[in-house]
Design a protein around this motif. Structure first.
Motif, PDB file in Angstrom:
ATOM      1  N   LEU A   1      21.611  11.015  -9.108  1.00  0.00           N
ATOM      2  CA  LEU A   1      20.231  11.315  -8.735  1.00  0.00           C
ATOM      3  C   LEU A   1      19.323  10.096  -8.785  1.00  0.00           C
ATOM      4  CD1 LEU A   1      19.721  14.746 -10.511  1.00  0.00           C
ATOM      5  CD2 LEU A   1      20.112  14.322  -8.086  1.00  0.00           C
ATOM      6  N   HIS A   2      19.593   9.190  -9.714  1.00  0.00           N
ATOM      7  CA  HIS A   2      18.707   8.054  -9.927  1.00  0.00           C
ATOM      8  C   HIS A   2      19.341   6.730  -9.493  1.00  0.00           C
ATOM      9  CE1 HIS A   2      15.959  10.706 -11.988  1.00  0.00           C
ATOM     10  NE2 HIS A   2      16.973  11.174 -12.683  1.00  0.00           N
ATOM     11  N   TRP A   3      20.314   6.792  -8.595  1.00  0.00           N
ATOM     12  CA  TRP A   3      20.980   5.572  -8.163  1.00  0.00           C
ATOM     13  C   TRP A   3      20.017   4.544  -7.552  1.00  0.00           C
ATOM     14  CZ3 TRP A   3      24.651   2.737  -9.511  1.00  0.00           C
ATOM     15  CH2 TRP A   3      25.181   1.743  -8.680  1.00  0.00           C
ATOM     16  N   PRO A   4      19.051   4.954  -6.716  1.00  0.00           N
ATOM     17  CA  PRO A   4      18.112   3.944  -6.192  1.00  0.00           C
ATOM     18  C   PRO A   4      17.301   3.245  -7.289  1.00  0.00           C
ATOM     19  CG  PRO A   4      18.023   5.907  -4.852  1.00  0.00           C
ATOM     20  CD  PRO A   4      18.876   6.243  -6.046  1.00  0.00           C
TER      21      PRO A   4
ATOM     22  N   SER B   1      25.222   1.250  -0.875  1.00  0.00           N
ATOM     23  CA  SER B   1      26.235   1.668  -1.840  1.00  0.00           C
ATOM     24  C   SER B   1      25.976   3.095  -2.286  1.00  0.00           C
ATOM     25  CB  SER B   1      26.210   0.741  -3.066  1.00  0.00           C
ATOM     26  OG  SER B   1      24.997   0.911  -3.773  1.00  0.00           O
ATOM     27  N   GLU B   2      27.018   3.699  -2.859  1.00  0.00           N
ATOM     28  CA  GLU B   2      26.871   5.015  -3.468  1.00  0.00           C
ATOM     29  C   GLU B   2      27.903   5.164  -4.573  1.00  0.00           C
ATOM     30  OE1 GLU B   2      27.577   8.206  -0.725  1.00  0.00           O
ATOM     31  OE2 GLU B   2      29.410   7.311   0.018  1.00  0.00           O
ATOM     32  N   PRO B   3      27.523   5.763  -5.708  1.00  0.00           N
ATOM     33  CA  PRO B   3      28.499   5.994  -6.777  1.00  0.00           C
ATOM     34  C   PRO B   3      29.430   7.140  -6.377  1.00  0.00           C
ATOM     35  CG  PRO B   3      26.315   6.751  -7.436  1.00  0.00           C
ATOM     36  CD  PRO B   3      26.165   6.120  -6.099  1.00  0.00           C
ATOM     37  N   LEU B   4      30.717   6.920  -6.533  1.00  0.00           N
ATOM     38  CA  LEU B   4      31.696   7.949  -6.186  1.00  0.00           C
ATOM     39  C   LEU B   4      32.108   8.770  -7.400  1.00  0.00           C
ATOM     40  CD1 LEU B   4      34.066   6.014  -3.761  1.00  0.00           C
ATOM     41  CD2 LEU B   4      32.269   7.646  -3.195  1.00  0.00           C
ATOM     42  N   ARG B   5      32.494   8.079  -8.485  1.00  0.00           N
ATOM     43  CA  ARG B   5      32.928   8.806  -9.680  1.00  0.00           C
ATOM     44  C   ARG B   5      33.003   7.844 -10.867  1.00  0.00           C
ATOM     45  NH1 ARG B   5      37.425   8.251  -6.544  1.00  0.00           N
ATOM     46  NH2 ARG B   5      39.162   7.151  -7.459  1.00  0.00           N
ATOM     47  N   LEU B   6      33.116   8.432 -12.043  1.00  0.00           N
ATOM     48  CA  LEU B   6      33.419   7.677 -13.253  1.00  0.00           C
ATOM     49  C   LEU B   6      34.879   7.940 -13.575  1.00  0.00           C
ATOM     50  CD1 LEU B   6      30.373   8.286 -15.625  1.00  0.00           C
ATOM     51  CD2 LEU B   6      31.026   6.164 -14.515  1.00  0.00           C
ATOM     52  N   GLN B   7      35.637   6.893 -13.776  1.00  0.00           N
ATOM     53  CA  GLN B   7      37.047   7.045 -14.104  1.00  0.00           C
ATOM     54  C   GLN B   7      37.232   6.677 -15.569  1.00  0.00           C
ATOM     55  OE1 GLN B   7      39.630   4.827 -11.577  1.00  0.00           O
ATOM     56  NE2 GLN B   7      41.406   6.013 -12.156  1.00  0.00           N
ATOM     57  N   TRP B   8      37.584   7.677 -16.353  1.00  0.00           N
ATOM     58  CA  TRP B   8      37.741   7.483 -17.783  1.00  0.00           C
ATOM     59  C   TRP B   8      39.175   7.084 -18.096  1.00  0.00           C
ATOM     60  CZ3 TRP B   8      33.567   7.507 -20.839  1.00  0.00           C
ATOM     61  CH2 TRP B   8      32.399   8.074 -20.310  1.00  0.00           C
ATOM     62  N   PRO B   9      39.384   6.118 -19.009  1.00  0.00           N
ATOM     63  CA  PRO B   9      40.756   5.731 -19.371  1.00  0.00           C
ATOM     64  C   PRO B   9      41.433   6.833 -20.180  1.00  0.00           C
ATOM     65  CG  PRO B   9      39.172   4.541 -20.721  1.00  0.00           C
ATOM     66  CD  PRO B   9      38.381   5.333 -19.712  1.00  0.00           C
TER      67      PRO B   9
ATOM     68  N   LEU C   1      32.281   2.568  -7.087  1.00  0.00           N
ATOM     69  CA  LEU C   1      31.223   2.558  -6.076  1.00  0.00           C
ATOM     70  C   LEU C   1      31.818   2.364  -4.695  1.00  0.00           C
ATOM     71  CD1 LEU C   1      28.613   0.090  -7.640  1.00  0.00           C
ATOM     72  CD2 LEU C   1      28.534   2.573  -7.656  1.00  0.00           C
ATOM     73  N   ARG C   2      31.277   3.079  -3.727  1.00  0.00           N
ATOM     74  CA  ARG C   2      31.593   2.781  -2.326  1.00  0.00           C
ATOM     75  C   ARG C   2      30.518   1.818  -1.850  1.00  0.00           C
ATOM     76  NH1 ARG C   2      32.043   7.690   0.632  1.00  0.00           N
ATOM     77  NH2 ARG C   2      34.240   7.640   0.154  1.00  0.00           N
TER      78      ARG C   2
ATOM     79  N   PRO D   1      32.248   2.967   4.687  1.00  0.00           N
ATOM     80  CA  PRO D   1      30.903   3.344   5.142  1.00  0.00           C
ATOM     81  C   PRO D   1      30.200   4.207   4.107  1.00  0.00           C
ATOM     82  CG  PRO D   1      32.559   4.618   6.295  1.00  0.00           C
ATOM     83  CD  PRO D   1      33.296   3.606   5.467  1.00  0.00           C
ATOM     84  N   VAL D   2      28.913   4.006   3.996  1.00  0.00           N
ATOM     85  CA  VAL D   2      28.086   4.752   3.055  1.00  0.00           C
ATOM     86  C   VAL D   2      27.334   5.826   3.824  1.00  0.00           C
ATOM     87  CG1 VAL D   2      26.144   4.556   1.443  1.00  0.00           C
ATOM     88  CG2 VAL D   2      27.860   2.756   1.540  1.00  0.00           C
ATOM     89  N   ARG D   3      27.294   7.036   3.255  1.00  0.00           N
ATOM     90  CA  ARG D   3      26.533   8.110   3.896  1.00  0.00           C
ATOM     91  C   ARG D   3      25.059   7.770   3.902  1.00  0.00           C
ATOM     92  NH1 ARG D   3      27.389  12.679   0.360  1.00  0.00           N
ATOM     93  NH2 ARG D   3      28.729  11.381  -0.869  1.00  0.00           N
ATOM     94  N   ARG D   4      24.440   7.960   5.014  1.00  0.00           N
ATOM     95  CA  ARG D   4      23.011   7.693   5.165  1.00  0.00           C
ATOM     96  C   ARG D   4      22.220   8.977   4.982  1.00  0.00           C
ATOM     97  NH1 ARG D   4      23.079   2.516   4.585  1.00  0.00           N
ATOM     98  NH2 ARG D   4      24.186   1.408   6.186  1.00  0.00           N
ATOM     99  N   GLU D   5      21.070   8.864   4.342  1.00  0.00           N
ATOM    100  CA  GLU D   5      20.171  10.004   4.203  1.00  0.00           C
ATOM    101  C   GLU D   5      19.661  10.407   5.568  1.00  0.00           C
ATOM    102  OE1 GLU D   5      18.437  11.329   1.275  1.00  0.00           O
ATOM    103  OE2 GLU D   5      19.769  10.335  -0.124  1.00  0.00           O
ATOM    104  N   GLY D   6      19.702  11.664   5.868  1.00  0.00           N
ATOM    105  CA  GLY D   6      19.142  12.166   7.113  1.00  0.00           C
ATOM    106  C   GLY D   6      20.002  11.886   8.333  1.00  0.00           C
TER     107      GLY D   6
END
Length: 171
Positions: free
Chosen positions: A38-41, A52-60, A79-80, A118-123
């Motif tokens: 939600l707060h990536w920007p 860029s966009e965060p995809l996931r957190l990968q935990w060890p 991150l993508r 490619p990063v998804r664009r808003e709108g």
């Protein structure tokens, strides 16, 4: 005889219900909560967040002999990133780790892993709607002709023209 206190139903804001709906979905991607998404920007900055966009957190994986009370190892933030910006993200990776950890309040992320793509664009999926035509404007004006207040009548005319407009997309 004392009765139990009644539960009061006060109006609650929509924001109180959003985490309950979103958190199970983002948990599937390794995020404990939706803060990073939600707060990536705010975390990355507007310029970097646009590419860029965060995809996931990968935990060890926790080693078998490790104490359950031991603090968890930090996760990798995946991150993508658009291809041309990968080099820049390699340089600002440590700064992003610090910003994410500061946002969450603990040492959650230890490193950044980049996936180019490619990063998804808003709108990007939104369709553009044509402005209402004269027929819709006349129809709305006919419905609102009995209203004396000019500002209210104008607002209702604009709304009515959109309501009466057939659903057609701009190509």
């Amino acid at each position: 005889m004392v009765s139990a206190p009644r539960k009061r139903n006060f109006p609650r804001s929509l924001g109180e219900f959003v985490p309950q709906a979103i958190n199970p979905v983002v948990a599937k991607q390794g995020f404990g909560e939706a803060d990073i998404l939600l707060h990536w920007p705010e975390i990355a900055g507007a310029r970097l967040a646009a590419v860029s966009e965060p995809l996931r957190l990968q935990w060890p994986v926790r080693p078998p002999g490790r104490s359950p009370d031991a603090p968890p190892e930090p996760a990798s933030l995946i991150l993508r990133v658009e291809g041309a910006f990968a080099l820049e993200f390699q340089h600002v990776g440590p700064l992003l780790v610090e910003r994410v950890n500061a946002r969450l309040g603990w040492r959650c992320v230890g490193r950044v892993v980049l996936k180019q793509g490619p990063v998804r664009r808003e709108g990007a999926g939104r369709r553009k709607v044509l402005p209402p035509g004269p027929v819709e404007q006349q129809r709305a004006a006919a419905v609102t002709q009995g209203i004396d207040d000019d500002d209210l009548r104008g607002a209702l005319n604009r709304l009515g023209a959109r309501v009466f407009q057939p659903q057609r997309a701009k190509t």
